[in-house]
Design a protein around this motif. Structure first.
Motif, PDB file in Angstrom:
ATOM      1  N   LYS A  37       0.837  -1.203   0.000  1.00 51.11           N
ATOM      2  CA  LYS A  37       0.000   0.000   0.000  1.00 51.11           C
ATOM      3  C   LYS A  37       0.874   1.256   0.000  1.00 51.11           C
ATOM      4  CE  LYS A  37      -4.411  -1.469   1.979  1.00 51.11           C
ATOM      5  NZ  LYS A  37      -5.410  -1.210   3.051  1.00 51.11           N
ATOM      6  N   ASN A  70      -3.804   3.569  -0.258  1.00 50.28           N
ATOM      7  CA  ASN A  70      -4.155   3.068  -1.588  1.00 50.28           C
ATOM      8  C   ASN A  70      -3.289   1.878  -1.965  1.00 50.28           C
ATOM      9  OD1 ASN A  70      -5.976   5.225  -1.838  1.00 50.28           O
ATOM     10  ND2 ASN A  70      -4.338   6.583  -2.565  1.00 50.28           N
ATOM     11  N   GLY A 127      -2.111   9.371  -6.056  1.00 49.87           N
ATOM     12  CA  GLY A 127      -2.072   9.877  -4.698  1.00 49.87           C
ATOM     13  C   GLY A 127      -1.509  11.268  -4.634  1.00 49.87           C
TER      14      GLY A 127
END
Length: 720
Positions: free
Chosen positions: A95, A99, A119
């Motif tokens: 991750k 995310n 991100g």
């Protein structure tokens, strides 16, 4: 199994949910792959995680992340990231913050790869394996960087050979790793700040390309704001006319290719004035003073044109003039030795009295020729021919042939003849005066005499008298006998370091006699004192010809380092001058070089503008000078009127260090040290900054604009 290991697996124990079980694995020795001795690893499975024990091989240990590479990438994701650490075997997830990454691949217990998701900001990269999820730390940080954007490039054009230093502005440019001009990589890339990058343009083909910047956040998208144009090198295929006077001033049309953006035209090493781009194939410029045959070259953002046969320009020397003949009469049979005065008489090839050629032609100097009159009759013009032409005719060159009169009448008493004169050259000289002397013989008649003199035409500015002898001393009586009498006078108010012509003129009842032309040069002026704030400035010629307006309203040539009063007008249309002024600080001066226009110099004294020097372009300074009347010679709607709308009337070039302002009709440019130009056009005043920066005050729109190197601003004339 792993390379070099052989495993035998078996389960024993219960098979119900929550029941304990055991997995037996037989492994060849990991310390000695060639050993046939097996090692048995037993792992108990249970519903109680606390009962799971770690083996010597890390199975079941909590993973750690000790590094990510690269440690940054674009906010849109898509970066392949290598994760290093421990106990990564069997990793099931990676991750980036909250995310999940994609394309997770475990390369061993200490390495895995994954593709970053979208991100923002700086986040922790965590790995989940059978032993749990890695704890966060600074070692697992990954920074999302914004994609760079380009909003401007300066300059926006350059030669196809490359080598132009270009400043790229935009956003998110920190850490720029590459700059491309189209498909070609720039050199000397330097990230100055988050909004600025500099780079040197590579070589490219003529045309427009996009300039892109690559950072860890990605590569900038293309747009019209990042366009850079490769300009092809200009060529010159013809110039019209191909010749003009040595004094310059000829408007020359230059045709060729790739002439868009022409910034300079040179005749040999000398910069032309009044450069006007007409089209990509045509520019016009006013020839500067020069001599001989020179190459005309044009400079554009694409470079400077190569020289060749098509760009040759020939400077023609002035045609000769005749300002006097002495004596002005002689017998019809010829044979009179005549002195001919004038200008540009060097290399005289022939002298004619009317249609008849004189003999014994001798060139004394550039202003004097002697010749023997041929037979003739009546009054004729004496002309001189040189390689540069033949003198025009006029009253000053006339010679009268005297016919023999036969009379049976008794002789009459002798009448006086015209006086005889000689001399006229100065006996003393200073920078602004001279003492002169000559000799006059009245030849039996009451005679008066004086000296007439004048500045050589080459030292006279525009609007000056065209008469060679335009000044004279007071008339003096010299007697009526037949003896020689000395004639003296004192001249004052002369131009320093200048060439003057002078001669004696004597008159009695029999006529007037003009003495031979004499010349002298005044002494150079001594070095001027330091300039005085707001009262005087020091000037000297840098190139070409500079003329200063006298209180009498006549322009005369600047011949040395001289001091002029504040408020003086200067004609620098065909040259440039150095200007030195006081600054307001004791003992300090400021300096600039200016040329290409007629302007007035004024320096402020006191107040916020203390020490500022203003050079104001002057229109209609003399007959034939640049004037706004040229902009209104055709009715509106006429095609010629449209062409005149952007006509350049005057273009003042400036390079200065200090407090200087150049002022046109519609705007003024203020600097403290740079190179710039200001031009009065029919449709406004145009300021162009060459280096550093210029503050432009738009008089029409009442605003101030700051220009940087390579930028221009047109203060448009108000609508009529």
């Amino acid at each position: 199994s792993e390379s070099g290991l052989v495993a035998t697996c078996g389960f024993f124990g219960g098979d119900s949910v929550g029941a304990s079980a055991a997995l037996t694995v037989e492994l060849n020795s990991v310390t000695n792959p060639s050993s046939t001795e097996n090692t048995t690893l037993t792992v108990a499975t249970t519903s109680d995680p606390a009962s799971v024990t770690s083996s010597p091989y890390g199975v079941g240990s909590t993973p750690t992340v000790t590094g990510v590479s690269p440690s940054s990438g674009p906010t849109g994701g898509g970066t392949t990231v290598t994760i290093t650490g421990t106990n990564l075997t069997g990793a099931t997830a990676v991750k980036f913050g909250n995310n999940a990454a994609t394309n997770v691949s475990v390369l061993g217990a200490t390495m895995a790869t994954a593709t970053s998701p979208a991100g923002t900001g700086t986040i922790d990269v965590t790995v989940t394996a059978p032993g749990g999820t890695s704890a966060t730390s600074t070692a697992d940080h990954f920074a999302y960087t914004n994609v760079p954007t380009v909003t401007a490039v300066s300059p926006t054009a350059g030669p196809t050979a490359g080598g132009t230093s270009v400043t790229i502005t935009g956003a998110n440019l920190t850490g720029a790793t590459a700059v491309k001009f189209g498909a070609n990589a720039a050199t000397s890339v330097s990230a100055v700040s988050t909004t600025t990058v500099t780079a040197t343009s590579p070589a490219g083909s003529a045309g427009t390309v996009d300039v892109t910047v690559t950072t860890p956040g990605g590569t900038s998208a293309t747009s019209t704001a990042d366009h850079y144009t490769y300009d092809a090198t200009p060529t010159i295929t013809a110039i019209v006319p191909t010749a003009g006077p040595a004094a310059g001033g000829t408007l020359v049309t230059i045709t060729g290719t790739n002439l868009t953006g022409a910034s300079a035209v040179k005749f040999g090493p000398t910069l032309a004035t009044n450069l006007t781009p007409v089209s990509p194939t045509t520019v016009t410029a006013v020839a500067p003073p020069g001599t001989g045959v020179v190459d005309v070259t044009t400079a554009t953002p694409g470079g400077t044109s190569a020289t060749g046969a098509a760009d040759k320009y020939t400077y023609l020397q002035p045609a000769p003039t005749v300002s006097g003949v002495s004596p002005s009469s002689g017998p019809a049979g010829g044979g009179t030795a005549v002195t001919i005065s004038g200008t540009n008489l060097t290399a005289a090839t022939a002298v004619k009295f009317g249609a008849n050629a004189a003999t014994n032609v001798t060139v004394v100097n550039s202003t004097t020729v002697t010749a023997t009159s041929p037979p003739g009759s009546g009054t004729v013009d004496v002309t001189v021919t040189t390689p540069n032409g033949t003198s025009a005719t006029g009253p000053a060159d006339q010679f009268s042939y005297q016919s023999v009169q036969i009379s049976s009448l008794p002789p009459t008493p002798a009448a006086p003849t015209a006086p005889a004169v000689s001399g006229g050259s100065p006996t003393t000289e200073t920078s602004n005066g001279a003492g002169v002397s000559g000799s006059v013989n009245p030849e039996g008649g009451a005679t008066t005499a004086y000296f007439e003199y004048g500045l050589d035409p080459s030292y006279r500015g525009p609007g000056a008298s065209t008469t060679l002898y335009d000044q004279s001393t007071p008339v003096q009586p010299v007697g009526s006998d037949s003896s020689n009498h000395a004639l003296t006078a004192q001249l004052s108010g002369l131009v320093p370091g200048a060439l003057y012509h002078i001669r004696v003129v004597a008159t009695n009842s029999a006529g007037t006699t003009f003495g031979p032309d004499q010349t002298f040069t005044t002494s150079s002026a001594p070095a001027p004192p330091a300039p005085s704030l707001g009262q005087s400035e020091n000037v000297q010629t840098v190139s070409g010809s500079i003329f200063i307006k006298l209180p009498s309203g006549v322009f005369v040539k600047l011949t040395g380092n001289q001091q002029i009063p504040s408020g003086a007008e200067i004609d620098a249309l065909h040259g440039s001058l150095g200007l030195t002024t006081a600054t307001g600080s004791k003992g300090k001066t400021q300096h600039g070089v200016f040329g290409g226009a007629v302007f007035k110099v004024v320096q402020s004294r006191g107040g916020a503008s203390n020490g500022f020097v203003t050079l104001s372009i002057v229109e209609s300074a003399f007959q034939g000078a640049p004037s706004y009347s040229l902009c209104t010679k055709h009715p509106a709607g006429d095609a010629t009127a449209a062409a005149l709308s952007s006509k350049t009337l005057q273009l003042l070039h400036a390079s200065a260090h200090g407090k200087f302002t150049t002022k046109g009709r519609y705007s003024a440019a203020t600097v403290r040290g740079t190179i710039w130009t200001i031009a009065d056009l029919c449709d406004g005043t145009l300021v162009h900054d060459v280096t550093d920066s210029v503050s432009v005050n738009d008089f029409v729109h009442h605003k101030t604009i700051i220009l940087h190197a390579g930028q221009s601003y047109l203060a448009k004339a108000p609508p009529k």
